[in-house]
Design a protein around this motif. Structure first.
Motif, PDB file in Angstrom:
ATOM      1  N   ARG A 304      42.655  44.500  29.640  1.00 54.31           N
ATOM      2  CA  ARG A 304      41.539  44.106  30.512  1.00 54.31           C
ATOM      3  C   ARG A 304      42.054  43.342  31.731  1.00 54.31           C
ATOM      4  O   ARG A 304      41.623  43.558  32.857  1.00 54.31           O
ATOM      5  CB  ARG A 304      40.561  43.221  29.744  1.00 54.31           C
ATOM      6  CG  ARG A 304      39.472  43.983  29.021  1.00 54.31           C
ATOM      7  CD  ARG A 304      38.310  43.053  28.704  1.00 54.31           C
ATOM      8  NE  ARG A 304      38.698  42.032  27.748  1.00 54.31           N
ATOM      9  CZ  ARG A 304      38.610  42.189  26.433  1.00 54.31           C
ATOM     10  NH1 ARG A 304      38.128  43.302  25.936  1.00 54.31           N
ATOM     11  NH2 ARG A 304      38.968  41.237  25.613  1.00 54.31           N
ATOM     12  N   PHE A 307      43.692  45.561  34.246  1.00 56.22           N
ATOM     13  CA  PHE A 307      42.662  46.245  35.029  1.00 56.22           C
ATOM     14  C   PHE A 307      42.159  45.333  36.137  1.00 56.22           C
ATOM     15  O   PHE A 307      42.001  45.746  37.284  1.00 56.22           O
ATOM     16  CB  PHE A 307      41.510  46.667  34.109  1.00 56.22           C
ATOM     17  CG  PHE A 307      40.544  47.615  34.755  1.00 56.22           C
ATOM     18  CD1 PHE A 307      40.711  48.977  34.626  1.00 56.22           C
ATOM     19  CD2 PHE A 307      39.478  47.141  35.498  1.00 56.22           C
ATOM     20  CE1 PHE A 307      39.831  49.861  35.235  1.00 56.22           C
ATOM     21  CE2 PHE A 307      38.604  48.009  36.112  1.00 56.22           C
ATOM     22  CZ  PHE A 307      38.770  49.371  35.977  1.00 56.22           C
ATOM     23  N   GLN A 313      38.228  43.970  39.506  1.00 49.25           N
ATOM     24  CA  GLN A 313      36.969  44.073  38.767  1.00 49.25           C
ATOM     25  C   GLN A 313      37.202  43.877  37.269  1.00 49.25           C
ATOM     26  O   GLN A 313      38.266  44.218  36.773  1.00 49.25           O
ATOM     27  CB  GLN A 313      36.356  45.458  38.967  1.00 49.25           C
ATOM     28  CG  GLN A 313      36.030  45.770  40.410  1.00 49.25           C
ATOM     29  CD  GLN A 313      35.276  47.082  40.567  1.00 49.25           C
ATOM     30  OE1 GLN A 313      34.797  47.657  39.598  1.00 49.25           O
ATOM     31  NE2 GLN A 313      35.178  47.541  41.798  1.00 49.25           N
ATOM     32  N   TYR A 314      36.161  43.354  36.624  1.00 48.70           N
ATOM     33  CA  TYR A 314      36.241  43.214  35.170  1.00 48.70           C
ATOM     34  C   TYR A 314      35.748  44.494  34.513  1.00 48.70           C
ATOM     35  O   TYR A 314      34.711  45.029  34.885  1.00 48.70           O
ATOM     36  CB  TYR A 314      35.405  42.023  34.706  1.00 48.70           C
ATOM     37  CG  TYR A 314      36.008  40.704  35.117  1.00 48.70           C
ATOM     38  CD1 TYR A 314      37.178  40.258  34.529  1.00 48.70           C
ATOM     39  CD2 TYR A 314      35.432  39.924  36.110  1.00 48.70           C
ATOM     40  CE1 TYR A 314      37.751  39.058  34.907  1.00 48.70           C
ATOM     41  CE2 TYR A 314      35.997  38.721  36.495  1.00 48.70           C
ATOM     42  CZ  TYR A 314      37.157  38.290  35.896  1.00 48.70           C
ATOM     43  OH  TYR A 314      37.717  37.111  36.270  1.00 48.70           O
ATOM     44  N   TYR A 315      36.500  44.959  33.518  1.00 49.68           N
ATOM     45  CA  TYR A 315      36.216  46.237  32.881  1.00 49.68           C
ATOM     46  C   TYR A 315      35.306  46.030  31.684  1.00 49.68           C
ATOM     47  O   TYR A 315      35.073  44.917  31.238  1.00 49.68           O
ATOM     48  CB  TYR A 315      37.549  46.863  32.451  1.00 49.68           C
ATOM     49  CG  TYR A 315      37.553  48.366  32.373  1.00 49.68           C
ATOM     50  CD1 TYR A 315      36.891  49.137  33.322  1.00 49.68           C
ATOM     51  CD2 TYR A 315      38.228  49.028  31.363  1.00 49.68           C
ATOM     52  CE1 TYR A 315      36.907  50.515  33.256  1.00 49.68           C
ATOM     53  CE2 TYR A 315      38.260  50.413  31.287  1.00 49.68           C
ATOM     54  CZ  TYR A 315      37.583  51.141  32.236  1.00 49.68           C
ATOM     55  OH  TYR A 315      37.609  52.503  32.162  1.00 49.68           O
ATOM     56  N   TYR A 316      34.837  47.144  31.126  1.00 51.27           N
ATOM     57  CA  TYR A 316      34.027  47.068  29.915  1.00 51.27           C
ATOM     58  C   TYR A 316      34.846  46.470  28.778  1.00 51.27           C
ATOM     59  O   TYR A 316      36.021  46.790  28.625  1.00 51.27           O
ATOM     60  CB  TYR A 316      33.587  48.464  29.472  1.00 51.27           C
ATOM     61  CG  TYR A 316      32.739  49.188  30.468  1.00 51.27           C
ATOM     62  CD1 TYR A 316      31.422  48.808  30.683  1.00 51.27           C
ATOM     63  CD2 TYR A 316      33.250  50.244  31.194  1.00 51.27           C
ATOM     64  CE1 TYR A 316      30.634  49.481  31.601  1.00 51.27           C
ATOM     65  CE2 TYR A 316      32.472  50.923  32.115  1.00 51.27           C
ATOM     66  CZ  TYR A 316      31.165  50.536  32.309  1.00 51.27           C
ATOM     67  OH  TYR A 316      30.396  51.196  33.210  1.00 51.27           O
ATOM     68  N   ASP A 317      34.197  45.673  27.946  1.00 52.88           N
ATOM     69  CA  ASP A 317      34.903  45.116  26.787  1.00 52.88           C
ATOM     70  C   ASP A 317      35.091  46.170  25.708  1.00 52.88           C
ATOM     71  O   ASP A 317      36.057  46.165  24.972  1.00 52.88           O
ATOM     72  CB  ASP A 317      34.101  43.953  26.186  1.00 52.88           C
ATOM     73  CG  ASP A 317      34.255  42.706  27.041  1.00 52.88           C
ATOM     74  OD1 ASP A 317      35.107  42.725  27.949  1.00 52.88           O
ATOM     75  OD2 ASP A 317      33.527  41.742  26.811  1.00 52.88           O
ATOM     76  N   ASP A 318      34.094  47.066  25.606  1.00 49.38           N
ATOM     77  CA  ASP A 318      34.123  47.974  24.459  1.00 49.38           C
ATOM     78  C   ASP A 318      34.743  49.332  24.773  1.00 49.38           C
ATOM     79  O   ASP A 318      34.551  50.279  24.054  1.00 49.38           O
ATOM     80  CB  ASP A 318      32.724  48.137  23.866  1.00 49.38           C
ATOM     81  CG  ASP A 318      31.701  48.470  24.928  1.00 49.38           C
ATOM     82  OD1 ASP A 318      32.114  48.719  26.073  1.00 49.38           O
ATOM     83  OD2 ASP A 318      30.503  48.486  24.621  1.00 49.38           O
TER      84      ASP A 318
END
Lengths: 323, 279
Positions: A304, A307, A313-318
């Motif tokens: 993460r 990324f 940008q922050y990515y999806y956790d899942d």
């Protein structure tokens, strides 16, 4: 300076220094490593390095062949292609370094044959806990059979636990003999990591003593914890073990590796540990052959943060698998 | 001796200082008199709040509608208990009369109670059983959109703020709220309401800080599934909308509706289920 004496199998006597550790000083010194500012390219380097040092671990009673296969797949290819494609799209002007494979997989002996088949030719090491992990409370002959079997089926690294009960009642010879015996079984076929389970050793003095004893007995790595006992790896305990490694290196010229395990879940923590290793032992230890993280959820956070570093940008956790 | 209070952020059910160590002064309107200091949330505070908030969505959305309703009603009770504290802040910070301050608290309590009543009703009103050409039982139900960011208005209106919070909450969503610059001093008593009304921790997180600093991170964070933009600044809304196109975030623009079913439905997704029933 106080000391503890143990005998080698040949009868020669070894003296292990045993002196008090300044607890407040160690805690303070460890906390200073969390205050370094590691940014941009340096941070990116640290994140990539930490991935190569991760021992992706699953040590649950509910482990199944399917789970181990899945984990091996993740160890070899930590991210799906979609991750790299999206990263390149969001940061078109940057060259995205490929995500490396992790350092090793760490599983129970029963899962070693499955993991060995999955990891063949990948470059990912196969570590197996052994010697009646996590308690270590079985007779030595059974522990040795546990190790022999794991090595026979393809484990390249053995994570053994010491007998903390023996250590705490002062039976240092038993602890020492067991490590020597396990090392003997591993021979040149597998690296030996000795788990001290520092959460059960009560004092920093004991951590230092156990570290030195393990190194004298033939450990290739010393490891903080099983991950089954709280507290697991902490910065001060790791610092004390790193200092023991440095002192042992000064005395013998032998470089011993280090593996903190348990409780290291975030990329930020991992970077703190790398800073500490670099400042205590130097850059020779910033390599997967000399330093490892025992972790499972750490890898996702490292990905993460990579990324984020590239794209802002922050990515999806899942998006990443949990195991 | 008088001391100036620094109000902390409310993240994951805890009152925490910003990781950046920054704070800024909040003055009484039209004066240079410092009323209190506020933590200036950084992008990392926002990130931490989102992470906790995201993980709390399931613990809230899986509660029964009846229980969600009880908790919202409990918030009304806790707000009633803090009537004096809120009124004092409004009089101090907004320069309003005692009657007006009391009325503002009344409006907020009305909103809590209104939405508490809606928890087990909006599904029935907005869901449907659909006539389909085949041996299927086909029905559509609303489900929470997920983690939501609420950008509060700079022109403080307590009733509207509570209305916006509740309309997100009713559907089973969790949220990070960036309080507006009008009266961020309410953070502490407001957070105490949420902390003491059986709401699972992390479902509501309150931040104070500067919208210009955080807007980019709110708009691009993939885990933020929708944004309720209730601030007056249209330029920021369009900046955020543009930045969020890439991740297909739902951007709900500023509206004046209060106590409305539409406000709830802004934060739901519809799921249609086809169930075979045989001939």
């Amino acid at each position: 300076m106080a000391s503890v004496s143990v005998r080698m199998p040949g009868g020669s006597k070894i003296t292990i220094p045993h002196y008090p550790i300044d607890m407040i000083g160690a805690n303070e010194r460890a906390s200073t490593f969390t205050k370094r500012s590691i940014k941009k390219e340096s941070k990116l380097d640290a994140l990539y390095t930490a991935i190569t040092m991760t021992d992706l671990t699953t040590l649950e009673g509910a482990d199944t062949p399917g789970k181990v296969e899945q984990l091996c797949g993740k160890a070899i290819h930590p991210v799906p292609d979609q991750f790299m494609q999206e990263l390149q799209r969001l940061a078109p002007s940057r060259t995205i370094r490929p995500i490396p494979h992790v350092g090793a997989i760490c599983v129970y002996p029963e899962q070693v044959p499955i993991a060995a088949r999955c990891l063949e030719g990948s470059g990912v090491e196969l570590a197996s806990v052994a010697t009646a992990f996590p308690a270590g409370q079985l007779p030595l002959d059974i522990k040795l059979r546990d190790v022999k079997r794991a090595v026979k089926f393809g484990a390249t690294e053995i994570d053994m636990v010491i007998d903390r009960g023996a250590f705490l009642r002062g039976d240092f010879q038993k602890v020492f003999d067991e490590i020597v015996a396990v090392k003997d079984v591993c021979e040149d076929n597998a690296h030996l990591k000795v788990i001290l389970e520092t959460g059960e050793l009560k004092t920093y003095d004991n951590v230092r003593l156990a570290s030195w004893m393990a190194m004298e007995a033939g450990a290739d790595f010393i490891k903080t914890s099983t991950g089954k006992v709280a507290p697991a790896a902490t910065m001060p305990v790791t610092l004390i073990m790193l200092q023991a490694i440095w002192d042992y290196y000064q005395e013998t010229g032998i470089k011993i590796g280090m593996k903190p395990a348990g409780g290291i879940r975030t990329a930020k923590q991992a970077v703190h540990y790398l800073v500490m290793v670099n400042e205590v032992l130097g850059s020779d230890w910033l390599h997967p052959t000399m330093f490892r993280f025992g972790a499972s959820s750490l890898l996702n956070d490292l990905l993460r943060q990579i990324f984020k570093q590239y794209s802002g940008q922050y990515y999806y956790d899942d998006i990443f698998s949990l195991d | 001796m008088k001391v100036v209070k620094t109000v902390k952020l409310y993240i994951g059910g805890q009152f925490v200082r910003t990781e950046s160590g920054r704070s800024y002064s909040f003055n009484k309107p039209g004066t240079e008199n410092q009323y209190m200091r506020l933590c200036q949330a950084s992008r990392k505070d926002f990130r931490n709040a989102v992470e906790i908030c995201r993980n709390s969505v399931s613990s809230w959305s899986s509660r029964s509608a009846y229980n969600r309703s009880q908790i919202l009603y409990r918030m009304a009770e806790m707000c009633e208990g803090k009537r004096l504290e809120f009124s004092t802040i409004f009089k101090d910070c907004l320069d309003v009369t005692n009657d007006r301050a009391e009325k503002m608290v009344d409006e907020a309590i009305d909103s809590f109670v209104y939405y508490a009543g809606f928890c087990d009703k909006y599904q029935q009103i907005s869901g449907s059983v659909n006539p389909v050409n085949g041996p299927f039982h086909n029905f559509t139900t609303p489900e929470p959109v997920g983690m939501t960011a609420l950008i509060d208005s700079d022109e403080f209106n307590f009733g509207s703020l509570i209305d916006n919070i509740c309309s997100i909450l009713v559907g089973g969503n969790a949220m990070v709220v960036l309080l507006g610059s009008g009266c961020p001093a309410i953070l502490a008593p407001l957070a105490e309401i949420f902390a003491t009304s059986d709401l699972p921790s992390g479902v509501i997180n309150l931040l104070t800080g500067h919208l210009d600093e955080l807007k980019q991170f709110i708009a691009t964070h993939r885990e933020v599934r929708s944004v309720s933009f209730q601030n007056e600044r249209e330029d920021v809304f369009f900046d955020m909308k543009e930045a969020s196109i890439d991740n297909m975030k739902r951007m709900v623009p500023r509206h004046k509706n209060v106590k409305s079913l539409d406000n709830i439905l802004n934060f739901v997704e519809y799921k249609t289920v086809w169930h075979p029933i045989g001939y």
